[in-house]
Write a protein that holds these residues in place. Structure first.
Motif, short mmCIF file in Angstrom:
data_model
loop_
_atom_site.label_atom_id
_atom_site.label_comp_id
_atom_site.label_asym_id
_atom_site.label_seq_id
_atom_site.Cartn_x
_atom_site.Cartn_y
_atom_site.Cartn_z
N LEU A 162 -32.84 -10.20 -10.50
CA LEU A 162 -32.89 -10.69 -9.12
C LEU A 162 -32.10 -11.98 -8.99
CD1 LEU A 162 -36.74 -10.28 -8.46
CD2 LEU A 162 -34.93 -8.71 -7.74
N ILE A 163 -31.57 -12.21 -7.78
CA ILE A 163 -30.84 -13.45 -7.53
C ILE A 163 -31.10 -13.93 -6.11
CG2 ILE A 163 -28.73 -12.28 -6.75
CD1 ILE A 163 -27.16 -14.56 -8.17
N GLY A 164 -31.13 -15.25 -5.95
CA GLY A 164 -31.22 -15.87 -4.64
C GLY A 164 -30.33 -17.09 -4.61
N VAL A 165 -29.64 -17.33 -3.49
CA VAL A 165 -28.77 -18.50 -3.37
C VAL A 165 -29.04 -19.17 -2.03
CG1 VAL A 165 -26.96 -17.55 -4.85
CG2 VAL A 165 -26.86 -17.15 -2.37
N ASP A 166 -28.83 -20.48 -1.98
CA ASP A 166 -29.00 -21.22 -0.74
C ASP A 166 -28.12 -22.45 -0.75
OD1 ASP A 166 -30.52 -21.48 1.83
OD2 ASP A 166 -31.01 -23.42 0.94
N PHE A 201 -32.60 -21.52 -13.07
CA PHE A 201 -32.29 -22.21 -11.81
C PHE A 201 -31.14 -23.17 -12.04
CE2 PHE A 201 -36.80 -21.15 -11.74
CZ PHE A 201 -36.94 -20.54 -10.50
N ARG A 202 -30.40 -23.41 -10.96
CA ARG A 202 -29.31 -24.39 -11.04
C ARG A 202 -29.05 -24.96 -9.66
NH1 ARG A 202 -23.48 -23.83 -14.15
NH2 ARG A 202 -22.81 -25.97 -13.75
N THR A 203 -28.85 -26.28 -9.60
CA THR A 203 -28.47 -26.97 -8.36
C THR A 203 -27.20 -27.78 -8.64
OG1 THR A 203 -30.78 -27.16 -7.67
CG2 THR A 203 -29.20 -28.58 -6.57
N PHE A 204 -26.24 -27.72 -7.72
CA PHE A 204 -25.00 -28.47 -7.89
C PHE A 204 -24.40 -28.79 -6.53
CE2 PHE A 204 -24.44 -23.94 -8.44
CZ PHE A 204 -23.43 -23.61 -7.53
N ARG A 205 -23.38 -29.65 -6.54
CA ARG A 205 -22.69 -30.02 -5.31
C ARG A 205 -21.39 -29.23 -5.18
NH1 ARG A 205 -23.90 -35.06 -2.70
NH2 ARG A 205 -22.04 -34.63 -1.45
N LEU A 206 -21.14 -28.74 -3.99
CA LEU A 206 -19.85 -28.17 -3.62
C LEU A 206 -19.33 -29.00 -2.46
CD1 LEU A 206 -20.41 -24.29 -3.72
CD2 LEU A 206 -19.06 -25.66 -5.30
N ASP A 207 -18.52 -30.01 -2.79
CA ASP A 207 -18.01 -30.94 -1.77
C ASP A 207 -19.18 -31.54 -1.00
OD1 ASP A 207 -15.38 -30.36 -2.56
OD2 ASP A 207 -15.34 -28.58 -1.29
N GLU A 208 -19.29 -31.27 0.30
CA GLU A 208 -20.33 -31.90 1.12
C GLU A 208 -21.60 -31.07 1.20
OE1 GLU A 208 -17.54 -29.91 4.22
OE2 GLU A 208 -17.52 -30.48 2.11
N TYR A 209 -21.79 -30.13 0.29
CA TYR A 209 -22.95 -29.24 0.32
C TYR A 209 -23.76 -29.33 -0.97
CZ TYR A 209 -20.39 -27.23 4.24
OH TYR A 209 -19.71 -27.07 5.42
N VAL A 235 -26.07 -26.92 -3.28
CA VAL A 235 -26.22 -25.47 -3.51
C VAL A 235 -27.21 -25.25 -4.64
CG1 VAL A 235 -25.04 -23.38 -4.29
CG2 VAL A 235 -23.90 -24.93 -2.69
N SER A 236 -28.10 -24.29 -4.47
CA SER A 236 -29.03 -23.89 -5.53
C SER A 236 -29.00 -22.38 -5.71
CB SER A 236 -30.46 -24.33 -5.21
OG SER A 236 -30.63 -25.72 -5.38
N ALA A 237 -29.26 -21.96 -6.95
CA ALA A 237 -29.32 -20.54 -7.27
C ALA A 237 -30.52 -20.29 -8.18
CB ALA A 237 -28.04 -20.07 -7.96
N ALA A 238 -31.15 -19.13 -8.00
CA ALA A 238 -32.27 -18.69 -8.83
C ALA A 238 -31.97 -17.29 -9.34
CB ALA A 238 -33.56 -18.69 -8.02
N VAL A 239 -32.13 -17.08 -10.65
CA VAL A 239 -31.86 -15.77 -11.26
C VAL A 239 -33.04 -15.38 -12.13
CG1 VAL A 239 -30.40 -14.47 -12.85
CG2 VAL A 239 -29.35 -16.03 -11.22
N TYR A 240 -33.51 -14.15 -11.92
CA TYR A 240 -34.58 -13.59 -12.74
C TYR A 240 -33.98 -12.58 -13.70
CZ TYR A 240 -38.61 -10.69 -14.00
OH TYR A 240 -39.58 -9.99 -14.70
N ASP A 241 -34.26 -12.75 -14.99
CA ASP A 241 -33.80 -11.82 -16.02
C ASP A 241 -34.91 -10.82 -16.31
OD1 ASP A 241 -32.87 -10.50 -18.27
OD2 ASP A 241 -32.00 -12.29 -19.16
N ALA A 242 -34.69 -9.56 -15.92
CA ALA A 242 -35.71 -8.52 -16.11
C ALA A 242 -35.85 -8.10 -17.56
CB ALA A 242 -35.37 -7.31 -15.24
N GLY A 243 -34.94 -8.55 -18.44
CA GLY A 243 -35.07 -8.27 -19.86
C GLY A 243 -34.49 -6.96 -20.32
N PHE A 244 -33.63 -6.34 -19.49
CA PHE A 244 -33.05 -5.07 -19.87
C PHE A 244 -31.73 -5.22 -20.63
CE2 PHE A 244 -35.43 -3.79 -15.93
CZ PHE A 244 -36.43 -3.11 -16.61
#
Length: 285
Positions: free
Chosen positions: A142-146, A237-245, A247-256
């Protein structure tokens, strides 16, 4: 390269790849998904805004999203909607070997979460704000970005008490006590919560005061309201800057493990293919 750096470690989330236009070099995007199992892509709205907003080419590319697109009254929101879908379709098409991005069909689950029809082993997430377009793909689970503008004022408006756990409020107070920018800390928490909620298809149904994250100087994981760990190492999880923004991302590893076949025309599960072949052979015999 595996998605995890070692046994019991969370999934690796790579740097976001900039794609300036449709004819840009997509090799880095393809490589990240193939070797890391996850890719993040960012672009700017002016470069992906449809040249003919109501033309036949856009209708062909959007497919089932065409009606939704026409129903959006606000011109800028309509442009963002189309641009993020085009970015996703081109990214998925290049990564999965689809000859035409129009062949990549985007659908939505009961909560409105997008997915690629016929490619259920690839999870996707979208975000856009102002002129930033953000897309995430993973074959891990699974993945989510914001994304949010870094100058958006949340702390000064008292948003913290509505979106933070008691432990997070304590951490924000400590930031203020040290003379640090509590608003940037709150923006980090907000985008992490948005990304995680998107990944688990809960949106705002899962109240942000019911789960939290620790400070950014520690390994990031989901915490209970009292600050104790609420998830194991299957989440990254990871949070970083993209210029004036921000950004965070979340990734779930199902283990496959790493998905070996990501071609658009070969996305069936190997066990399912074997079962079908066995049944056909039985019927012929």
């Amino acid at each position: 390269m595996a998605a995890r750096t070692g046994p019991g470690l969370p999934p690796v989330i790579p740097e976001a790849r900039l794609v300036r236009h449709r004819d840009d070099d997509w090799s880095g995007v393809v490589e990240d998904l193939a070797t890391r199992g996850t890719v993040l892509i960012h672009a700017r709205l002016p470069h992906w805004r449809p040249p003919e907003p109501e033309g036949p080419e856009l209708r062909r590319l959007l497919g089932r999203d065409w009606t939704k697109y026409l129903d959006i009254a606000h011109a800028q929101l309509r442009d963002r909607f189309a641009a993020t879908r085009l970015l996703l379709k081109y990214a998925a098409g290049k990564s999965l070997g689809a000859g035409d991005p129009a062949d990549v069909e985007l659908s939505y689950g009961p909560t409105g979460r997008p997915y690629l029809r016929g490619c259920d082993q690839v999870d996707v997430s979208l975000s856009h704000t102002d002129d930033l377009l953000l897309v995430g793909l993973t074959t891990r689970g699974l993945i989510g970005v914001d994304a949010e503008r870094a100058d958006r004022q949340l702390y000064a408006k008292g948003m913290g008490r509505h979106v933070c756990t008691q432990d997070e409020m304590r951490l924000l107070a400590e930031e203020v006590g040290r003379g640090r920018d509590a608003n940037q800390a709150l923006l980090r928490l907000w985008t992490l919560k948005e990304a995680y909620s998107k990944a688990i298809a809960q949106g705002m149904a899962f109240r942000f005061t019911e789960f939290g994250f620790g400070p950014d100087d520690r390994p990031v994981q989901v915490n209970r309201p009292d600050g104790t760990p609420g998830t194991d190492q299957e989440w990254g999880f990871r949070t970083f800057r993209l210029d004036e923004y921000v950004v965070s991302a979340a990734v779930y590893d199902a283990g496959f493990g790493r998905l070996r076949h990501t071609d658009f025309d070969n996305m069936l599960d190997e066990e399912a293919v074997a079962a079908i072949a066995e049944e056909l052979a039985r019927q012929r015999g």
